[in-house]
Design an enzyme around this catalytic site. Structure first.
Site, PDB file in Angstrom:
ATOM      1  N   GLU A 127     -17.312 -46.921 -15.793  1.00  0.00           N
ATOM      2  CA  GLU A 127     -16.437 -47.186 -16.933  1.00  0.00           C
ATOM      3  C   GLU A 127     -15.149 -46.364 -16.756  1.00  0.00           C
ATOM      4  O   GLU A 127     -15.235 -45.200 -16.403  1.00  0.00           O
ATOM      5  CB  GLU A 127     -17.109 -46.778 -18.252  1.00  0.00           C
ATOM      6  CG  GLU A 127     -16.280 -47.224 -19.447  1.00  0.00           C
ATOM      7  CD  GLU A 127     -16.951 -46.938 -20.793  1.00  0.00           C
ATOM      8  OE1 GLU A 127     -17.998 -46.282 -20.833  1.00  0.00           O
ATOM      9  OE2 GLU A 127     -16.403 -47.382 -21.799  1.00  0.00           O
ATOM     10  N   GLY A 268     -18.502 -36.681 -21.165  1.00  0.00           N
ATOM     11  CA  GLY A 268     -19.777 -36.100 -21.581  1.00  0.00           C
ATOM     12  C   GLY A 268     -20.958 -36.757 -20.883  1.00  0.00           C
ATOM     13  O   GLY A 268     -21.830 -36.091 -20.329  1.00  0.00           O
ATOM     14  N   GLU A 271     -23.479 -44.401 -20.457  1.00  0.00           N
ATOM     15  CA  GLU A 271     -24.627 -45.188 -20.924  1.00  0.00           C
ATOM     16  C   GLU A 271     -25.084 -46.291 -19.962  1.00  0.00           C
ATOM     17  O   GLU A 271     -25.653 -47.298 -20.420  1.00  0.00           O
ATOM     18  CB  GLU A 271     -24.264 -45.815 -22.270  1.00  0.00           C
ATOM     19  CG  GLU A 271     -23.184 -46.935 -22.215  1.00  0.00           C
ATOM     20  CD  GLU A 271     -21.776 -46.480 -22.530  1.00  0.00           C
ATOM     21  OE1 GLU A 271     -21.472 -45.285 -22.351  1.00  0.00           O
ATOM     22  OE2 GLU A 271     -20.950 -47.332 -22.944  1.00  0.00           O
ATOM     23  N   ASN A 272     -24.880 -46.165 -18.650  1.00  0.00           N
ATOM     24  CA  ASN A 272     -25.295 -47.205 -17.696  1.00  0.00           C
ATOM     25  C   ASN A 272     -26.690 -47.731 -18.030  1.00  0.00           C
ATOM     26  O   ASN A 272     -27.589 -46.948 -18.334  1.00  0.00           O
ATOM     27  CB  ASN A 272     -25.338 -46.619 -16.286  1.00  0.00           C
ATOM     28  CG  ASN A 272     -24.160 -45.741 -15.997  1.00  0.00           C
ATOM     29  OD1 ASN A 272     -23.037 -46.189 -16.032  1.00  0.00           O
ATOM     30  ND2 ASN A 272     -24.406 -44.458 -15.759  1.00  0.00           N
ATOM     31  N   HIS A 304     -26.396 -40.529 -28.545  1.00  0.00           N
ATOM     32  CA  HIS A 304     -25.248 -41.430 -28.402  1.00  0.00           C
ATOM     33  C   HIS A 304     -25.455 -42.394 -27.229  1.00  0.00           C
ATOM     34  O   HIS A 304     -25.325 -43.619 -27.391  1.00  0.00           O
ATOM     35  CB  HIS A 304     -23.979 -40.596 -28.198  1.00  0.00           C
ATOM     36  CG  HIS A 304     -22.739 -41.398 -28.035  1.00  0.00           C
ATOM     37  ND1 HIS A 304     -21.894 -41.694 -29.089  1.00  0.00           N
ATOM     38  CD2 HIS A 304     -22.195 -42.001 -26.946  1.00  0.00           C
ATOM     39  CE1 HIS A 304     -20.888 -42.429 -28.644  1.00  0.00           C
ATOM     40  NE2 HIS A 304     -21.041 -42.631 -27.343  1.00  0.00           N
ATOM     41  N   GLU A 305     -25.788 -41.840 -26.070  1.00  0.00           N
ATOM     42  CA  GLU A 305     -25.932 -42.706 -24.895  1.00  0.00           C
ATOM     43  C   GLU A 305     -27.114 -43.654 -25.067  1.00  0.00           C
ATOM     44  O   GLU A 305     -27.044 -44.820 -24.695  1.00  0.00           O
ATOM     45  CB  GLU A 305     -26.088 -41.890 -23.608  1.00  0.00           C
ATOM     46  CG  GLU A 305     -24.987 -40.866 -23.352  1.00  0.00           C
ATOM     47  CD  GLU A 305     -23.572 -41.408 -23.461  1.00  0.00           C
ATOM     48  OE1 GLU A 305     -23.353 -42.582 -23.167  1.00  0.00           O
ATOM     49  OE2 GLU A 305     -22.671 -40.627 -23.863  1.00  0.00           O
ATOM     50  N   HIS A 308     -26.265 -46.576 -27.303  1.00  0.00           N
ATOM     51  CA  HIS A 308     -25.432 -47.589 -26.650  1.00  0.00           C
ATOM     52  C   HIS A 308     -26.278 -48.732 -26.075  1.00  0.00           C
ATOM     53  O   HIS A 308     -25.750 -49.809 -25.816  1.00  0.00           O
ATOM     54  CB  HIS A 308     -24.647 -46.970 -25.486  1.00  0.00           C
ATOM     55  CG  HIS A 308     -23.269 -46.479 -25.845  1.00  0.00           C
ATOM     56  ND1 HIS A 308     -22.386 -47.210 -26.590  1.00  0.00           N
ATOM     57  CD2 HIS A 308     -22.607 -45.332 -25.514  1.00  0.00           C
ATOM     58  CE1 HIS A 308     -21.240 -46.543 -26.713  1.00  0.00           C
ATOM     59  NE2 HIS A 308     -21.350 -45.396 -26.080  1.00  0.00           N
ATOM     60  N   GLU A 327     -17.807 -47.839 -29.253  1.00  0.00           N
ATOM     61  CA  GLU A 327     -17.738 -46.380 -29.403  1.00  0.00           C
ATOM     62  C   GLU A 327     -17.756 -45.921 -30.862  1.00  0.00           C
ATOM     63  O   GLU A 327     -18.489 -45.015 -31.221  1.00  0.00           O
ATOM     64  CB  GLU A 327     -16.509 -45.828 -28.663  1.00  0.00           C
ATOM     65  CG  GLU A 327     -16.559 -46.047 -27.151  1.00  0.00           C
ATOM     66  CD  GLU A 327     -17.807 -45.480 -26.478  1.00  0.00           C
ATOM     67  OE1 GLU A 327     -18.553 -44.701 -27.117  1.00  0.00           O
ATOM     68  OE2 GLU A 327     -18.055 -45.837 -25.309  1.00  0.00           O
TER      69      GLU A 327
HETATM   70  N1  0A1 Z   1     -18.863 -44.581 -22.587  1.00  0.00           N
HETATM   71  C1  0A1 Z   1     -19.034 -43.157 -22.450  1.00  0.00           C
HETATM   72  C2  0A1 Z   1     -17.802 -42.406 -22.209  1.00  0.00           C
HETATM   73  C3  0A1 Z   1     -17.206 -42.471 -20.853  1.00  0.00           C
HETATM   74  C4  0A1 Z   1     -16.035 -43.139 -20.639  1.00  0.00           C
HETATM   75  C5  0A1 Z   1     -15.399 -43.116 -19.433  1.00  0.00           C
HETATM   76  C6  0A1 Z   1     -15.980 -42.403 -18.417  1.00  0.00           C
HETATM   77  O1  0A1 Z   1     -15.329 -42.345 -17.234  1.00  0.00           O
HETATM   78  C7  0A1 Z   1     -15.189 -41.218 -16.569  1.00  0.00           C
HETATM   79  C8  0A1 Z   1     -17.163 -41.734 -18.589  1.00  0.00           C
HETATM   80  C9  0A1 Z   1     -17.782 -41.788 -19.825  1.00  0.00           C
HETATM   81  C10 0A1 Z   1     -19.544 -42.626 -23.783  1.00  0.00           C
HETATM   82  O2  0A1 Z   1     -19.050 -43.032 -24.824  1.00  0.00           O
HETATM   83  O3  0A1 Z   1     -20.390 -41.769 -23.778  1.00  0.00           O
HETATM   84 ZN    ZN Z   2     -19.988 -43.853 -26.198  1.00  0.00          ZN
END
Ligand code: 0A1
Ligand code: ZN
Length: 883
Positions: A127, A268, A271-272, A304-305, A308, A327
């Site tokens: 992401e 942080g 959420e793969n 949170h993860e 998702h 988000e």
């Molecule tokens: N979707 C993740 C946040 C996230 C966004 C971009 C990234 O690229 C380095 C990494 C993580 C979340 O909301 O936790």
């Molecule tokens: Zn998130």
């Protein structure tokens, strides 16, 4: 570096992809510097796309080795390839298979996007647009495919091989030192949710039975030897899964759920699908190495993860403009989880403090943008407090407007309708409009209009008529690209409080059953009848809307709320408002009456003597004055950080002295007994004890130093040890330096603990801190390549040290500009984040403003900047219309 620097992506230009990808088969042969990927894509033209379009796949720094269409190697005349894209000029008009072989170098990938290495392990971050750094692809969230991934590696180098979904096969390659695993994810997903991991990792695991009886193996992978530090995260995962079943009826949908902790990560966590990858800071905890705050963060981020999996993965975003769809909703869900697991009012206050410190600041800065932006140059710069935290506030307001039962029905309908699709904010709102029959188009403005609304309220009591009228007005200041604003739909949760604390049974037909009045015009009023005595209004209970309020209440009336309000949030808010008024006046050279400070101190003392021990965590919050950054924001223009610092220090001294016996009592009597436990009640006692210590030190430096030294030496956990060290930071001298040296000696092999040591020193508000920070950059534990180290030392200096970053001689700004330029060569995302610490530059007094502008201009003028940094620099410098 990318070359497409100036390209702007616009929401209004969205059109469906010309091609769809139904299946992706990946064969990844891991190698430190030359990893080979063979991607077999099952494509077909999209009936909703253009009929004669070429097929253009995205790429980013990938090297193409071969391409074949339906098994036939393509000659160079039939495609165009660059590191940024692969175009098949005349693709078939029916379904076809494209096989692409690429090579990438994970070891030199310092951007930490795509496939990279962390402590020798292989991991991915896709992401928002990282998948295109692995292979050429239609790298957009509305292209959803079923993935099968074969991962092959040296068994010694990567004994553990993980992918999305369930593992379907594994084995050795006969006669070689290599082995492989095949993972299959049956749920169609966008490429940003792809992940793989290969490495040497320790594991903790537990099994979980979902509400419908599916057996799931939960596992967390960490650096070998640190397995026992993952127990709390595993427990938090199990509690999150149970909570989502109870609160939203959502259960998990694969046979395994894996989490991998890595030490190099830009954010942080991620959420793969079925394979979350975490910054190890948000997984690893033990009483000796982590604080109560760390435990709370781990719980929140694990939740949170996990959440998702439904809000983000099962229902994903149509395009990146819809980022808040996943988000904002997921932050709302994790906040609700933490509130249920801990104390709701305490958690709400913490959420609001973060919202004001980060989102209100962003909203009043040149970087202000709507929760759903309408354009971007670099999407990575939109993972912001506005999208996340204000996005969550919108969901919270929606629930307040329609009530909890309809909110749950709306969520169910949203999941039912949108499961397996890439959705929009409109799809989300339509579900709630349909279950309630309400028109939510006015409410939808919250997604489109940037800026923090300001609500002014005046109260009028009519003794003869026994009525109390509240007059409201609202306005939202201009923000970039939005010079004029429309009124918002603002839920105001309210009540009336009698001056002696007794209940007031007043009625108004404008207030609904939940005690909410909706202000949706520029001005409006409501009248309560049957009011026998002049009440004090308690407005925006539980912070019912993300707005700033201007109340015509006296300090005395606010202190009535501190004492008597049934809403805990507003009790805390009342004390903050009084303190803020006094601090803002002092910080701008205005005289304030001594008696005003004395009245606040007396009220706080009374609160502590009667109420504090009932909820120590709440009391610790009441005792904490607004931060220097909060005060700067409240003042808003011609800010003098040194005056703010002096005013706050002086007020803490006065309050500490007025309450000294009680503080002493709390500090001595709230000592821990028995083993450390991270639960909220124990953490609350520690919070009050440590807040008391800190205020004591403000009142009496010698006493504070003695107590803090003693606590530092004898503490049985990191929370108390770090709190003592933090208090010592406020007391210059040998004791502080000796404690810092001891801490370094004890924890030099614990990078996450050393980060705390970097942060505390970067925050020292004294001349000499900048030199200290530069010296610490030479420390063997520091590395410019590791985002946690950079954020702990340099990020903390720039974001948390108001006086030294904003030095009047401009050296703080110059330093940060140099760092941003250096980091940009390695990791543009990290550099751009650091650069956002300039977001308050326009509110500084002239000298500082001039220095900040020249530092920003120096950055903006540098050739070959990343898109990330050039976007933030340009927006920070842009002259704003209407401001
Ligand atoms: N979707 C993740 C946040 C996230 C966004 C971009 C990234 O690229 C380095 C990494 C993580 C979340 O909301 O936790
Ligand atoms: Zn998130």
């Amino acid at each position: 570096m990318r070359t497409d620097i100036a390209q702007t992506v616009r929401l209004e230009d969205y059109r469906p992809s010309d091609f769809l990808i139904d299946r992706v088969d990946l064969d990844v042969r891991l190698h430190p510097t030359a990893t080979r990927i063979t991607a077999t894509l099952s494509l077909r033209p999209n009936p909703k796309g253009r009929a004669d379009a070429p097929l253009t796949l995205d790429g980013d720094e990938v090297s193409l080795k071969a391409v074949a269409l339906d098994g036939r190697a393509l000659p160079e005349s039939e495609f165009e390839a660059s590191p940024q894209s692969l175009t098949i000029t005349q693709p078939p008009r029916g379904p076809f298979t494209l096989t692409i072989e690429t090579e990438i170098d994970p070891t030199s990938n310092t951007k930490l996007m795509g496939l990279y290495r962390s402590s020798g392990n292989y991991c991915t971050q896709c992401e928002a647009e990282g998948f295109r750094r692995i292979t050429y692809f239609l790298d957009r969230p509305d292209v959803m495919a079923v993935y099968t991934t074969r991962i092959e590696a040296e068994r010694d180098e990567a004994p553990v091989l993980l992918g999305n979904g369930n593992r379907v096969e594994a084995g050795s390659l006969e006669g070689t030192s290599r082995h492989y695993a095949v993972w299959h994810d049956p749920h169609p997903k966008p490429s940003y949710l792809f992940a793989l991991v290969g490495g040497r990792l320790g594991r903790v695991a537990k099994s979980f039975t979902t509400m419908s009886g599916r057996e799931v193996e939960l596992a967390i992978y960490v650096e070998p030897g640190k397995e026992n530090r993952a127990d709390y995260a595993l427990d938090a995962l199990e509690r999150s899964m149970r909570w989502d079943e109870r609160a939203f009826g959502r259960e998990y949908d694969l046979d395994v759920f894996n989490i991998v902790a890595v030490s190099d990560f830009n954010m942080g966590a991620m959420e793969n699908k079925g394979l979350n990858i975490f910054n190890d800071k948000y997984v690893l905890a033990s009483p000796e190495t982590a604080t109560d705050a760390d435990y709370a963060n781990i719980e929140a981020i694990i939740a949170h993860e996990y959440f998702h999996n439904w809000s983000g993965n099962r229902v994903t975003c149509r395009d990146w403009f819809q980022l808040c769809l996943k988000e904002g909703l997921t932050v709302f869900r994790d906040q609700e989880f933490s509130s249920d697991e801990r104390s709701r009012p305490v958690h709400r206050i913490a959420e609001v403090k973060t919202l004001r410190a980060r989102q209100f600041l962003e909203d009043s800065s040149p970087l202000a943008h709507p929760v759903r932006p309408i354009q971007y140059r670099e999407i990575n710069n939109f993972y912001t407090a506005t999208v996340y935290e204000k996005g969550a506030e919108i969901v919270r307001m929606l629930k307040a407007l329609i009530g909890p039962a309809d909110f749950r029905r709306g969520m169910d309908l949203y999941y039912e309708r949108c499961d397996g699709t890439a959705a929009t904010v409109e799809d989300f709102l339509a579900a709630f409009a349909d279950v309630t029959g309400r028109d939510l188009s006015h409410f939808a403005r919250w997604y489109a209009q940037a800026g923090t609304p300001r609500v002014t309220v005046k109260g009028t009591f009519d003794a003869a008529a026994r009525t109390y009228r509240l007059d409201f007005t609202q306005e939202t200041p201009p923000t970039p690209g939005q010079p004029t604003k429309e009124p918002m739909a603002i839920p105001v949760a309210l009540g009336l409080v009698a001056r002696d604390g007794s209940a007031i049974e007043a009625v108004s037909d404008r207030v609904n059953a939940e005690g909410v009045f909706v202000l949706d015009k520029a001005s409006d009023s409501l009248t309560f009848t049957g009011v026998s005595a002049h009440p004090v209004p308690s407005l925006f209970r539980e912070f019912s809307a993300p707005v700033k309020t201007i109340l015509d209440l006296s300090n005395e009336e606010l202190l009535v709320l501190l004492r008597h309000d049934s809403d805990a949030f507003n009790r805390w808010q009342a004390a903050q408002t009084v303190a803020m008024r006094l601090l803002a006046a002092r910080s701008t050279g205005k005289a304030i009456a001594d008696s005003d400070v004395a009245d606040l101190a007396t009220a706080l003392r009374a609160f502590m003597e009667t109420d504090a021990l009932g909820d120590p965590a709440f009391a610790a919050l009441v005792l904490t004055l607004p931060s220097e950054a909060d005060i700067a924001q409240d003042i808003g223009r011609d800010v003098e950080p040194d005056m703010i610092h002096r005013a706050r220090k002086e007020m803490r001294r006065r309050i500490g002295q007025a309450c000294i016996e009680t503080l002493r009592h709390f500090r001595d009597s709230l000592s821990a007994t028995g083993a450390y436990s991270p639960d909220a009640a124990s953490a609350g006692r520690r919070a009050l004890r440590n807040a008391s210590l800190d205020l004591l030190a403000a009142a009496d430096a010698a006493l504070g130093e003695t107590l803090a030294r003693e606590q530092f030496e004898t503490a049985g956990n990191m929370t108390d040890r770090l709190a003592a060290l933090s208090t010592l930071m406020t007391l210059p001298g040998d004791a502080r330096e000796a404690a810092l040296a001891r801490f370094e000696e004890s924890y030099r092999d614990e990078p996450l603990v050393l980060d705390k040591w970097f942060t505390l020193q970067a925050m020292i508000p004294e001349d000499g801190t900048l030199e200290r920070v530069k010296r610490l950059m030479e420390h063997p534990g520091f590395s410019m390549n590791n985002p946690n180290r950079v954020r702990s030392l340099i990020g903390s200096f720039a974001m948390l040290n108001q006086v030294q970053f904003n030095r009047q001689d401009g050296s703080g700004y110059d330093f940060l500009a140099d760092i941003v330029l250096r980091v940009d060569e390695l990791n543009p995302q990290l550099a751009a984040r650091l650069l956002t610490s300039f977001s308050s530059w326009r509110m500084m007094e002239t000298k500082r403003r001039t220095h900040a502008k020249s530092a920003l201009s120096r950055i903006a003028g540098k050739p070959n900047l990343s898109r990330d940094v050039s976007d933030i620099a340009a927006r920070s410098l842009a002259e704003q219309q209407g401001q």
